[in-house]
Scaffold this active site. Sequence first.
Site, PDB file in Angstrom:
ATOM      1  N   HIS A   1      11.040   6.706   7.789  1.00 37.28           N
ATOM      2  CA  HIS A   1      11.467   6.828   6.406  1.00 37.28           C
ATOM      3  C   HIS A   1      12.974   7.000   6.367  1.00 37.28           C
ATOM      4  O   HIS A   1      13.578   7.572   7.281  1.00 37.28           O
ATOM      5  CB  HIS A   1      10.747   7.999   5.731  1.00 37.28           C
ATOM      6  CG  HIS A   1       9.385   7.611   5.235  1.00 37.28           C
ATOM      7  ND1 HIS A   1       8.673   8.355   4.334  1.00 37.28           N
ATOM      8  CD2 HIS A   1       8.600   6.536   5.511  1.00 37.28           C
ATOM      9  CE1 HIS A   1       7.513   7.760   4.069  1.00 37.28           C
ATOM     10  NE2 HIS A   1       7.439   6.666   4.789  1.00 37.28           N
TER      11      HIS A   1
ATOM     12  N   HIS B   1       7.190   4.191  12.228  1.00 37.00           N
ATOM     13  CA  HIS B   1       7.128   4.110  10.759  1.00 37.00           C
ATOM     14  C   HIS B   1       8.176   5.090  10.252  1.00 37.00           C
ATOM     15  O   HIS B   1       7.884   6.260  10.011  1.00 37.00           O
ATOM     16  CB  HIS B   1       5.711   4.516  10.334  1.00 37.00           C
ATOM     17  CG  HIS B   1       5.439   4.399   8.870  1.00 37.00           C
ATOM     18  ND1 HIS B   1       4.576   3.475   8.345  1.00 37.00           N
ATOM     19  CD2 HIS B   1       5.900   5.105   7.805  1.00 37.00           C
ATOM     20  CE1 HIS B   1       4.512   3.615   7.026  1.00 37.00           C
ATOM     21  NE2 HIS B   1       5.300   4.604   6.677  1.00 37.00           N
TER      22      HIS B   1
ATOM     23  N   CYS C   1      10.120   9.229  -1.732  1.00 38.12           N
ATOM     24  CA  CYS C   1       9.614  10.359  -0.948  1.00 38.12           C
ATOM     25  C   CYS C   1       8.997  11.373  -1.899  1.00 38.12           C
ATOM     26  O   CYS C   1       9.687  11.899  -2.770  1.00 38.12           O
ATOM     27  CB  CYS C   1      10.753  11.003  -0.163  1.00 38.12           C
ATOM     28  SG  CYS C   1      10.202  12.414   0.812  1.00 38.12           S
TER      29      CYS C   1
ATOM     30  N   ARG D   1       0.829  -1.216   0.000  1.00 33.57           N
ATOM     31  CA  ARG D   1       0.000   0.000   0.000  1.00 33.57           C
ATOM     32  C   ARG D   1       0.858   1.259   0.000  1.00 33.57           C
ATOM     33  O   ARG D   1       0.967   1.949  -1.004  1.00 33.57           O
ATOM     34  CB  ARG D   1      -0.982  -0.021   1.185  1.00 33.57           C
ATOM     35  CG  ARG D   1      -2.202   0.879   1.027  1.00 33.57           C
ATOM     36  CD  ARG D   1      -1.966   2.350   1.206  1.00 33.57           C
ATOM     37  NE  ARG D   1      -1.323   2.698   2.445  1.00 33.57           N
ATOM     38  CZ  ARG D   1      -0.822   3.907   2.730  1.00 33.57           C
ATOM     39  NH1 ARG D   1      -0.912   4.883   1.876  1.00 33.57           N
ATOM     40  NH2 ARG D   1      -0.244   4.135   3.885  1.00 33.57           N
ATOM     41  N   ASP D   2       1.473   1.559   1.112  1.00 34.13           N
ATOM     42  CA  ASP D   2       2.291   2.765   1.228  1.00 34.13           C
ATOM     43  C   ASP D   2       3.417   2.745   0.196  1.00 34.13           C
ATOM     44  O   ASP D   2       3.739   3.767  -0.415  1.00 34.13           O
ATOM     45  CB  ASP D   2       2.877   2.846   2.657  1.00 34.13           C
ATOM     46  CG  ASP D   2       3.515   4.180   2.968  1.00 34.13           C
ATOM     47  OD1 ASP D   2       4.150   4.301   4.027  1.00 34.13           O
ATOM     48  OD2 ASP D   2       3.398   5.119   2.153  1.00 34.13           O
TER      49      ASP D   2
ATOM     50  N   ASN E   1      10.227   4.869   2.351  1.00 34.43           N
ATOM     51  CA  ASN E   1      10.111   3.800   3.350  1.00 34.43           C
ATOM     52  C   ASN E   1      11.441   3.070   3.567  1.00 34.43           C
ATOM     53  O   ASN E   1      12.219   2.896   2.638  1.00 34.43           O
ATOM     54  CB  ASN E   1       9.085   2.767   2.880  1.00 34.43           C
ATOM     55  CG  ASN E   1       7.666   3.267   3.005  1.00 34.43           C
ATOM     56  OD1 ASN E   1       7.240   3.674   4.082  1.00 34.43           O
ATOM     57  ND2 ASN E   1       6.927   3.256   1.913  1.00 34.43           N
TER      58      ASN E   1
END
Lengths: 337, 328
Positions: free
Chosen positions: A247, A245, A278, A53-54, A287
């Site tokens: 990055h 979470h 990003c 998803r992300d 990520n």
Amino acid sequence: MATVMKLVHRNALTSLMGQHCLSFSSAAAHRAAGVRAAQAFPGKVKIVEVGPRDGLQNEKTLVPTEAKIKLINMLSESGLSVIEATSFVSPKWVPQMADQVEVMKGISRKPGVTYQVLTPNLQGFQAAVKAGAPEVAIFGAASELFSKKNINCSVDESLQRFDEVMKAAKEAGVPVRGYVSCVIGCPYEGKVAPEKVAHVAKRLYSMGCYEISLGDTIGVGTPGSMTKMLEAVIKEVPVSALAVHCHDTYGQALANILVALQMGISVVDSSVAGLGGCPYAQGASGNVSTEDVVYMLHGLGIQTGVDLSKLMDAGAFICQTLNRKTSSKVAQAACKL
Amino acid sequence: MSFEKLGELFLKTKINYKKTITGHAYPEFVKIVEVGPRDGLQNEKEIVPTGVKIQLIDMLSGTGLSVIEATSFVSSKWVPQMADHTDVLRGIQKASNVQYPVLTPNLQGFQDAVAAGATEVAVFGSASETFSKKNINCSVDESMLRFEEVINAAKKRQIPVRGYVSCALGCPHEGHIEPSKVAEVAKRLYEMGCYEISLGDTIGIGTPGSMLKMLQRVMKDVPINALAVHCHDTYGQALPNILTALQMGVSVVDSAVAGLGGCPYAQGSSGNVSTEDVLYMLHGMGIETGVNIAKVIEAGSFICSALSRKTNSKVAQARSTACCDASL
């Protein structure tokens, strides 16, 4: 050279890392600093895999539905216990997630694996439940400007929207995970105050989210800002209900995850192959790679339940589909045989 | 001044630590040893013109870095990239507050280095027998004898010597390396007279788990303020490994501008950790380094342009493309 490369063959990776187990030393024999460093980690960490998803949402190439389904199935086989499968957001805004229903219906659901989906509003929630979603997620922001630019409303307004989703989810018996974005910095506001993050996290938790994932959306955090932020949030939300979470835009993700673990966090979000760049720094990474996180955790003797080799297979598959190189350094190094 | 006293000048004998919420005490100041011009360039395929090397070192000299590994007095037959060692050392503008150590694998190299004006040298030992044999064609013990000659000659001239131990967390040939072996080699180098021992994760395979274990063992034999870590980022573990080392009390970190220098054991993979990324982490933790990160990014941009390659530094990459900079 062939014998040289034997070491970094994938299967050897697992056995080599198995030897790098954390040993706990007696305080009398070693410096206090060493003892503190040794005692800091949870025995188990849950990985929340956000690649499908992300990750895919932030990839430029549109991925065919079958490829998404195959990716999720491969990830299911790697030992991951939570996989963020898709997003029930309007395809007008996020074309990559337009096939949300087909994906949910097409994947082979492995017992013991939770397939979470994003639901930005009540309509999305209803569509998600209809498509068989067992768990949903909602996204708040710690930055007012980010909230306005991203979802066109203030933080408070977004939380009110989510209230509707929470009520419906409670009635349907569907667990809800909450995300807070911009927990360290915002591309528009700059530095974000830890107290603001704590406020939003607390609201989501009080509303009924079982877990709050704290996202360093633009990857600007360091172990310094990470610990300050977590210190503020832990005052308001139990640490067992928190996740990070991170990055990797500034290369700090693994270091940030390490201090989060030392503060008692035991849930980490990551993305296979480091999918998802990003959107605020063209060409920069987003990520953190699940492979790199798992490599670090296993090297610390922390259990994840994940088979690194199978995970790398899934990463190799999606990178081939996307015609891009992996962002995972472990995958890059292990492939060079 | 005795040789030992001279060595001490290069060491911060008293490291101040400050505690954080996690109970860890980080050093207030970390010395960065910039290895880009030597270790970095040595592992780049393209031969860099002497003028470019000199310009790179001069740019780095203006960033606040206090140690810059300038070149290597090794036979040009083995390392063609370093063939211009004398020209480089003579050509750079030596800043008064900067040290420019050079590698000297043997007495011949040491003598050439001194003739070229070197005021600090470095020797490279290995914690792995096989790596030693394959890399420098002799056993670890034999290499120690060679280094002893160098160190004795250096002592006579009051030239400080830095020692490196490679394969500290794993070897491309032997696999796992026992921390006790790393400690043994580190101790020998230290007792022979090296003022500082840099422990190198040569293939970047270490994690905070193995870093912790190795440092715990080495610290039994070598004082913490004489230790440095040289982490490779081949598996993306360099920054958490460095963080672990800082938590153990280490206050010297090796890194390379722009993450120059790939890994010769994993084609196409990264090697040295980027100085920019290390600085970003340290400054974000309130740890001082005396280094201006923007100027390091500039130097990195220069050398990447000269090499026609992209930087390995994520900080440099993000800073160059970020639409809005909320970073430190």
